[in-house]
Design a protein around this motif. Sequence first.
Motif, short mmCIF file in Angstrom:
data_model
loop_
_atom_site.label_atom_id
_atom_site.label_comp_id
_atom_site.label_asym_id
_atom_site.label_seq_id
_atom_site.Cartn_x
_atom_site.Cartn_y
_atom_site.Cartn_z
N HIS A 52 12.57 19.63 -23.83
CA HIS A 52 13.18 19.45 -22.51
C HIS A 52 14.67 19.19 -22.67
O HIS A 52 15.10 18.81 -23.75
N HIS A 76 6.20 18.58 -26.08
CA HIS A 76 6.79 18.22 -27.39
C HIS A 76 5.89 18.72 -28.51
O HIS A 76 6.33 19.32 -29.48
N ASP A 91 15.78 15.59 -24.62
CA ASP A 91 15.08 15.20 -25.85
C ASP A 91 16.03 15.28 -27.05
O ASP A 91 16.02 14.42 -27.93
ZN LIG Z 1 10.77 15.68 -23.46
#
Ligand SMILES: [Zn+2]
Length: 230
Positions: free
Chosen positions: A10, A126, A13
């Motif tokens: 994302h 993730h 991150d």
């Molecule tokens: Zn994330």
Amino acid sequence: MRRFLVISPHPDDVDFSCAGTIAKLVKEGNQVEELIVSDGSKGSHAVGFGGKKLAGLRKKEQRNAGKVLGVADVSFLSETDGEVENTRNLRKKLVVFMRQRKPDVVMCPEPFLFRFDRAGILHRDHRNTGEAVFDAVYPAVGNASFFPELLKKNLKPHNVQEFWFWGSSKPQLIIDISKTIEQKIQALFCHKSQIRDMEALELRIKEWARTMGKKKHMRYAEAFRVLKLG
Ligand SMILES: [Zn+2]
């Protein structure tokens, strides 16, 4: 000078996990690029504040954060947030990108995060990003038999030298970010749509970085598991 490619599930991150390291690598003369896999369109719990509007905002936030760190480029695959899957299609997109940019080192989430002992870092995107990047790098990027249609587009096989995984339970590379922690905080502050309390965020990030640096007597650190290839 080495070429680093940071592949982030994302927007944000990448900054939580390695902004201090990125700023340091750039200062040392390396080239760092970022590739964001999902569009971040579900990064809000507020009703009616999501979708394309939020995705557009998060792109801008990520570009601003990249500027703070001095990254050479920020690119987006714009997969739907929360729906990143390790598919042939995603692996092909990753292979195309890596054959174009030819990174020496790929940084991404630890793909072996299947302990389910924490929320946040164990987000499905993730786990799936870590796994898709691993599969795309080994063996697809360096093997001409994977996606042979790419050869006609002059996207020749490329050998990545190393992975640096963040979020690992067994990190062996501890990077001293004491001189770049403030840049990390500033990069994180660019993600305005994601922050409720800036002061609390700064305290949390510094505490986290302090914990990672403790064993090596560093004031602030980030930690990675390195896997050398070939
Ligand atoms: Zn994330």
